[in-house]
Design a protein around this motif. Structure first.
Motif, PDB file in Angstrom:
ATOM      1  N   ARG A 110       0.809  -1.221   0.000  1.00 47.79           N
ATOM      2  CA  ARG A 110       0.000   0.000   0.000  1.00 47.79           C
ATOM      3  C   ARG A 110       0.846   1.276   0.000  1.00 47.79           C
ATOM      4  O   ARG A 110       0.297   2.379  -0.085  1.00 47.79           O
ATOM      5  CB  ARG A 110      -0.930   0.005   1.216  1.00 47.79           C
ATOM      6  CG  ARG A 110      -2.068  -0.994   1.122  1.00 47.79           C
ATOM      7  CD  ARG A 110      -3.145  -0.711   2.146  1.00 47.79           C
ATOM      8  NE  ARG A 110      -2.694  -0.953   3.514  1.00 47.79           N
ATOM      9  CZ  ARG A 110      -2.766  -2.146   4.123  1.00 47.79           C
ATOM     10  NH1 ARG A 110      -3.279  -3.185   3.477  1.00 47.79           N
ATOM     11  NH2 ARG A 110      -2.349  -2.282   5.363  1.00 47.79           N
ATOM     12  N   THR A 112       2.492   4.197  -1.295  1.00 52.28           N
ATOM     13  CA  THR A 112       2.377   4.881  -2.585  1.00 52.28           C
ATOM     14  C   THR A 112       3.734   5.352  -3.103  1.00 52.28           C
ATOM     15  O   THR A 112       3.932   5.435  -4.316  1.00 52.28           O
ATOM     16  CB  THR A 112       1.416   6.080  -2.484  1.00 52.28           C
ATOM     17  OG1 THR A 112       1.874   6.959  -1.442  1.00 52.28           O
ATOM     18  CG2 THR A 112       0.009   5.620  -2.143  1.00 52.28           C
ATOM     19  N   GLN A 113       4.674   5.670  -2.208  1.00 45.13           N
ATOM     20  CA  GLN A 113       5.970   6.153  -2.676  1.00 45.13           C
ATOM     21  C   GLN A 113       6.721   5.071  -3.442  1.00 45.13           C
ATOM     22  O   GLN A 113       7.419   5.362  -4.409  1.00 45.13           O
ATOM     23  CB  GLN A 113       6.815   6.653  -1.503  1.00 45.13           C
ATOM     24  CG  GLN A 113       6.437   8.045  -1.047  1.00 45.13           C
ATOM     25  CD  GLN A 113       7.642   8.940  -0.866  1.00 45.13           C
ATOM     26  OE1 GLN A 113       8.730   8.493  -0.544  1.00 45.13           O
ATOM     27  NE2 GLN A 113       7.446  10.227  -1.067  1.00 45.13           N
ATOM     28  N   LYS A 115       5.345   2.745  -5.275  1.00 41.00           N
ATOM     29  CA  LYS A 115       4.705   2.674  -6.590  1.00 41.00           C
ATOM     30  C   LYS A 115       5.180   3.826  -7.472  1.00 41.00           C
ATOM     31  O   LYS A 115       5.441   3.644  -8.668  1.00 41.00           O
ATOM     32  CB  LYS A 115       3.187   2.710  -6.428  1.00 41.00           C
ATOM     33  CG  LYS A 115       2.619   1.503  -5.678  1.00 41.00           C
ATOM     34  CD  LYS A 115       1.139   1.681  -5.394  1.00 41.00           C
ATOM     35  CE  LYS A 115       0.599   0.534  -4.550  1.00 41.00           C
ATOM     36  NZ  LYS A 115      -0.820   0.735  -4.177  1.00 41.00           N
ATOM     37  N   ASP A 116       5.307   5.011  -6.879  1.00 43.91           N
ATOM     38  CA  ASP A 116       5.754   6.182  -7.660  1.00 43.91           C
ATOM     39  C   ASP A 116       7.193   6.010  -8.128  1.00 43.91           C
ATOM     40  O   ASP A 116       7.531   6.346  -9.271  1.00 43.91           O
ATOM     41  CB  ASP A 116       5.635   7.450  -6.809  1.00 43.91           C
ATOM     42  CG  ASP A 116       4.192   7.820  -6.504  1.00 43.91           C
ATOM     43  OD1 ASP A 116       3.290   7.302  -7.196  1.00 43.91           O
ATOM     44  OD2 ASP A 116       3.968   8.604  -5.561  1.00 43.91           O
ATOM     45  N   ASP A 153       4.252  14.042   2.125  1.00 45.38           N
ATOM     46  CA  ASP A 153       4.476  12.829   1.345  1.00 45.38           C
ATOM     47  C   ASP A 153       5.065  11.693   2.172  1.00 45.38           C
ATOM     48  O   ASP A 153       5.080  10.546   1.715  1.00 45.38           O
ATOM     49  CB  ASP A 153       5.383  13.128   0.141  1.00 45.38           C
ATOM     50  CG  ASP A 153       6.723  13.711   0.552  1.00 45.38           C
ATOM     51  OD1 ASP A 153       6.800  14.357   1.613  1.00 45.38           O
ATOM     52  OD2 ASP A 153       7.700  13.527  -0.191  1.00 45.38           O
ATOM     53  N   GLN A 156       2.508   8.788   5.316  1.00 45.33           N
ATOM     54  CA  GLN A 156       2.104   7.376   5.235  1.00 45.33           C
ATOM     55  C   GLN A 156       3.147   6.475   5.890  1.00 45.33           C
ATOM     56  O   GLN A 156       2.810   5.470   6.520  1.00 45.33           O
ATOM     57  CB  GLN A 156       1.892   6.975   3.774  1.00 45.33           C
ATOM     58  CG  GLN A 156       1.284   5.578   3.622  1.00 45.33           C
ATOM     59  CD  GLN A 156       1.167   5.138   2.168  1.00 45.33           C
ATOM     60  OE1 GLN A 156       2.031   5.445   1.359  1.00 45.33           O
ATOM     61  NE2 GLN A 156       0.109   4.417   1.852  1.00 45.33           N
TER      62      GLN A 156
END
Length: 337
Positions: A110, A112-113, A115-116, A153, A156
């Motif tokens: 989960r 997100t960083q 995935k980025d 950022d 999370q």
């Protein structure tokens, strides 16, 4: 489980990959310096995080010293705060392995960083890049840190740190790790690109004109702000008027952060002003605040042995806190030493 009272303690760090930017200064270092004296403060150059992607060894060593120089030049006092580079304190990596065994794969999926950063090449990136939030949790909890100043950022990852702490405490029926609080405040915790206000200011952006480097001289700083992207409208009467104007909002936020005020106060002073008035004022302010830091960084980088001495001393002090906490962790888990 009895409730433990934890000593208020701050931990945060910056990764030494590329040079420091205005985003690092306003989003992190300036806030770090401001928290000195409020509670115990521990700050780190997180060089183990840097190698989640390949780094040239000589450049990594240089970048590590440069981040340390940035901390010091901005006003961090190594006698008042603990300053060190992460790899000097082996307990970070040791606790990270234990947390790898506490954290769940679903939690990591989960993030997100990841995935980025991985993008379409997720199968080819290092395991370290995938698992680094677990190391980040270890960085924080190794010192029983209660507060972590971060940008939006990174929120999370601090939430993941809380999940790991709670699961460890639940699994071993002990109130050992604190629920760390992310500290996200100020007008420019996320500084945006000077050429595109929808993108974060980055060390690795394509054009040097899209960022302010902390080693830029006064003329370069002024030039970049005067040539920064804006829009056709004058500054509005209220902050709400900056909605859907990302470049304008970014420049107002930067001004507010550099002047230790609020976007509302900036707008009150410049309502109705055009960019021909505002940008030169911002450039002058930035030069006054940043050029002395740039000059001091240059002076410090001319004496790498002194930087290394400060980092080594900070590592000794950090280890004095970290070693007993790791030893207690091993005992709780049942690992014989």
């Amino acid at each position: 489980m009895t409730q433990t009272t934890f000593t208020p303690r701050v931990f945060s760090g910056i990764k030494p990959s590329g040079g420091l930017t205005l985003g690092n200064y306003l989003g992190a270092i300036k806030r770090f310096v401001g928290m000195q004296g409020q509670m115990e403060t521990i700050y780190c150059v997180v060089d183990l995080h840097a190698i989640t992607v390949w780094q040239d060894p000589k450049e990594l060593a240089h970048a590590t010293r440069e981040v340390a120089a940035g901390y010091l030049a901005a006003g961090l006092d190594p006698t008042q705060s603990i300053l060190f580079n992460q790899s000097r304190v082996s307990q970070h990596a040791e606790l990270a392995w234990i947390f790898n065994c506490v954290a769940r794969v679903g939690w990591m999926n989960r993030m997100t960083q990841f995935k980025d950063k991985a993008g379409a090449n997720a199968e080819k990136v290092s395991l370290g890049l995938y698992a680094y939030p677990s190391l980040m949790a270890a960085d924080i909890l190794l010192y029983h840190a209660t507060h972590v100043p971060v940008g939006e950022d990174q929120k999370q990852h601090v939430e993941l740190t809380r999940d790991i702490a709670n699961k460890f405490n639940h699994d071993y029926k002990i109130d050992f790790f604190p629920e760390t609080i992310p500290v996200i405040d100020g007008p420019a915790t996320r500084v945006m690109n000077l050429r595109d206000g929808t993108k974060k200011m980055s060390k690795s952006g394509e054009s040097d004109m899209e960022r302010i480097n902390m080693r830029d001289d006064a003329d370069t700083i002024a030039k970049k702000f005067k040539k920064s992207k804006s829009d056709q409208d004058v500054l509005p009467e209220t902050v709400e008027g900056l909605k859907d104007r990302p470049e304008a909002r970014n420049l107002v936020d930067i001004y507010a952060a550099l002047s230790d005020t609020t976007p509302d106060a900036v707008i009150a002073d410049y309502a109705g002003a055009g960019w021909g008035r505002f940008k030169p004022a911002l450039a002058d302010l930035a030069v006054a605040k940043l050029a002395p830091i740039s000059d001091e960084m240059t002076r410090l980088m001319d004496d790498p042995a002194e930087i290394d001495r400060i980092l080594a001393d900070g590592a000794d002090r950090a280890r004095a806190i970290a070693a007993p906490i790791l030893a207690q962790t091993y005992e709780i888990v049942g690992l014989l030493r």
